[in-house]
Write a protein that holds these residues in place. Structure first.
Motif, PDB file in Angstrom:
ATOM      1  N   GLY A 207      -7.344   1.788  -2.456  1.00 14.87           N
ATOM      2  CA  GLY A 207      -7.513   1.788  -1.012  1.00 14.87           C
ATOM      3  C   GLY A 207      -8.541   0.813  -0.486  1.00 14.87           C
ATOM      4  O   GLY A 207      -8.798   0.784   0.728  1.00 14.87           O
TER       5      GLY A 207
ATOM      6  N   PHE B  40      -6.907  -5.737  -4.060  1.00 11.65           N
ATOM      7  CA  PHE B  40      -6.736  -4.356  -3.581  1.00 11.65           C
ATOM      8  C   PHE B  40      -6.760  -3.411  -4.769  1.00 11.65           C
ATOM      9  O   PHE B  40      -6.116  -3.657  -5.793  1.00 11.65           O
ATOM     10  CB  PHE B  40      -5.414  -4.204  -2.823  1.00 11.65           C
ATOM     11  CG  PHE B  40      -5.162  -2.804  -2.325  1.00 11.65           C
ATOM     12  CD1 PHE B  40      -5.668  -2.383  -1.105  1.00 11.65           C
ATOM     13  CD2 PHE B  40      -4.441  -1.894  -3.091  1.00 11.65           C
ATOM     14  CE1 PHE B  40      -5.449  -1.090  -0.660  1.00 11.65           C
ATOM     15  CE2 PHE B  40      -4.229  -0.604  -2.657  1.00 11.65           C
ATOM     16  CZ  PHE B  40      -4.732  -0.203  -1.438  1.00 11.65           C
TER      17      PHE B  40
ATOM     18  N   VAL C  84       0.836  -1.202   0.000  1.00 14.78           N
ATOM     19  CA  VAL C  84       0.000   0.000   0.000  1.00 14.78           C
ATOM     20  C   VAL C  84       0.872   1.253   0.000  1.00 14.78           C
ATOM     21  O   VAL C  84       0.549   2.256  -0.659  1.00 14.78           O
ATOM     22  CB  VAL C  84      -0.959  -0.012   1.211  1.00 14.78           C
ATOM     23  CG1 VAL C  84      -1.697   1.319   1.335  1.00 14.78           C
ATOM     24  CG2 VAL C  84      -1.952  -1.156   1.083  1.00 14.78           C
TER      25      VAL C  84
END
Length: 620
Positions: free
Chosen positions: A246, A243, A219
């Motif tokens: 977010g 993913f 991330v």
């Protein structure tokens, strides 16, 4: 070609050459930019996937080290001794916790020293990363019973679980990312065997690692790339999004997933008005971790790549527009001073060609064009005198020709009419002689040859009369097939020639006698074309709109191409003994009925089109 057009084309070609050169340069630069972006994105997505595999391998190694801690071994060995003489199934308890959920392990395990140590480990991870790293952590003994709980909830006995059976075989269990209802989150299941100093299985440790921790470094990399207007996506091996933007497991997939067939590559995808580059790489693991076969993707809109080229494209368009406007302006100026006078001269030449000699060319402001105007006016006067002379000569020739043709036609009709009566007398005399002669074969053959000669002369006389004699039509309703059959009976058709009909009968309004002459000539031509070899004559009858079409096709050798175009002109024939007036008479009769007749070779077909609505009960 007009001078203005020539100038316009020349300037336009020059401008287009420049534009094309610039365009291809622009396209080359764009392609190079795409290649550069593809290589850069490919390197970035490869590094992201390597970092993710390395991070997961590190987590697996860290928790494996925890499973080898001495205190855990001591507690597991101690529990195994306590359970050696106990029926584990009989002592399972389930105690409700404060949330109403059941906590299925022994109260002693929950309050044990080992549980406290495990909770400290969980809290250390949480304090270090400021989020939950572990959703569930517990230790079982060799019987599958929980002896310590560091986080989460669990059944007391685990010996029927697949992961526990794997650890019992002294192997590390790495599960799939699954949704855990108890924790309302996705997590990865890890389980480690606990072995004594002799490498014997004495227990196991199970951990649930949160998705937030697994994708922590991933991330962070995504956040950095997002600033470059790049969208990073993580897919599982089924194409489901793990993913994106977010969100964990947003519940959809990528339409282009089926195109991701290589281990790593960059492809171009078009979605409506948008086109973007997709760089991807598959997980290959790190060290002992084999990877999950996930796919990391970087999506980048091509408009972001091409922003730097917009100014170049704008300059190309502006240059091209200015060039075209310049070419048009120069062409208009040249047209006004040069092309317009020439255009007027062209129009006057057209009128001159149409016979209008009362036009004159006006003077121009350009000296060279004035010289052409003077020559043009002189030519006009000369042509006018010449055409007047030729017109008088042509009129005189036509008058002489018409007078000669009229005289020849009258003479031919008179001669043909005068010859018919003697031929009738000769034919009657031959009949009398035949009846008077005995059965002499030689004399019979002579009589037959004489009759054929008389028939041939009669037919040629009829051809002449039919061509030069134009009489009014006696129109009445007739069936076309009966006229054709009557014509067949008038022709000597050899036995080796077959006549076939195709199509149904049709009624027309026509002059029966003249229409029969048409079909006699056409059928006789087919018989003569087939000759002694034998063959077939096919007669087709069709209705086409308000016309009746009759096609006569034969299997003969056809007509030489040298005279095919002149078939219906008088005195044109392929037969040594023909007059060349038969088909010309046919054409005259058909046209008198308001119809047409055509011809084509391979195979030989004469097509007659006759109107069905010709007026009846009156002569035409």
């Amino acid at each position: 070609m007009k001078i203005s057009y020539l100038l316009f084309i020349s300037i336009t070609i020059l401008i287009m050459t420049y534009t094309l050169h610039t365009y291809f340069t622009y396209e080359f630069a764009i392609n190079e930019a795409k290649k550069s972006a593809s290589l850069r994105n490919q390197a970035q997505v490869t590094n992201i996937m390597k970092d993710l595999d390395r991070y997961i391998d590190g987590r697996i190694s860290n928790f494996n080290n925890i499973a080898q801690v001495r205190q855990i071994h001591e507690e597991v060995i101690k529990s195994n001794k306590q359970f050696s003489d106990v029926d584990v199934q009989s002592i399972q308890t389930r105690t409700p916790n404060s949330t109403g959920k059941k906590i299925p392990f022994l109260q002693e395990a929950q309050s044990s020293k080992l549980s406290s140590d495990l909770r400290e480990i969980v809290n250390l991870y949480k304090n270090e990363y400021n989020y939950d790293v572990v959703s569930e952590l517990f230790v079982t003994n060799m019987y599958g019973a929980n002896i310590a709980l560091g986080a989460g909830t669990s059944d007391y006995l685990q010996n029927d679980e697949a992961w526990w059976q794997v650890t019992k075989n002294k192997q590390v269990y790495i599960g799939n990312i699954e949704y855990q209802e108890d924790y309302n989150d996705y997590a990865l299941t890890l389980a480690y065997p606990i072995l004594d100093e002799s490498d014997n299985f004495i227990g196991s440790m199970r951990i649930l690692i949160t998705m937030e921790d697994l994708l922590h470094d991933f991330v962070n990399d995504v956040d950095i790339l997002r600033e470059s207007k790049k969208n990073v996506v993580l897919l599982n091996d089924d194409g489901q999004i793990i993913f994106e933007n977010g969100n964990y497991y947003p519940g959809n997939s990528k339409q282009y997933f089926s195109h991701l067939t290589d281990h790593s590559n960059t492809i171009e995808i078009t979605d409506g008005d948008h086109s973007f580059l997709v760089s991807y790489v598959r997980s290959i693991g790190f060290k002992d971790f084999k990877g999950f076969d996930w796919i990391a993707i970087i999506e980048q809109d091509q408009s972001v790549i091409l922003d730097d080229f917009n100014d170049l494209r704008t300059s190309i368009l502006i240059s091209s527009v200015i060039g075209v406007v310049t070419a048009v302006a120069l062409s208009l100026i040249l047209s006004y001073f040069v092309t317009n006078p020439l255009k007027k001269m062209s129009k006057l030449t057209t009128k001159l060609g149409q016979g209008d000699f009362n036009t004159t060319m006006q003077k121009s402001k350009i000296t060279e064009i004035n010289a052409i105007v003077d020559s043009f006016n002189k030519m006009e006067i000369s042509l006018k005198k010449l055409l007047e002379t030729e017109k008088k000569l042509a009129e005189a020739n036509i008058k002489i020709k018409n007078e000669r043709l009229t005289a020849i036609g009258e003479l031919a009709a008179s001669m043909a009419h005068d010859m018919k009566n003697p031929l009738g007398t000769i034919r009657s005399g031959i009949d009398i002689i035949k009846r008077s002669l005995g059965p002499s074969k030689d004399m019979q053959d002579v009589m037959k040859r004489t009759e054929r000669a008389i028939s041939r002369i009669s037919h040629q006389i009829e051809d002449v009369l039919n061509y030069v004699r134009v009489t009014p039509l006696d129109v009445k309703p007739m069936m076309i097939k009966s006229i054709i059959q009557s014509a067949i009976q008038s022709v000597n058709v050899p036995k080796n020639i077959t006549i076939e009909f195709d199509g149904s009968d049709a009624q027309i309004n026509c002059d029966e006698r003249k229409m029969e002459i048409v079909f006699i000539n056409l059928i006789l031509n087919s018989v003569q074309a087939i000759g002694n070899d034998g063959g077939t004559i096919t007669i087709r009858i069709r209705i086409r709109d308000n016309n009746v079409m009759v096609e006569i096709q034969d299997s003969g050798q056809g007509v030489p191409e040298s005279i095919a175009a002149d078939m219906f002109k008088p005195l044109v024939t392929t037969k040594q003994q023909g007059t060349g007036l038969g088909l010309a008479s046919c054409k005259n009769i058909i046209e008198q009925h308001g119809g047409t007749i055509t011809f084509k070779n391979d195979p030989t077909i004469f097509s007659v089109f006759i109107p069905r609505d010709l007026r009846t009960n009156e002569t035409i």
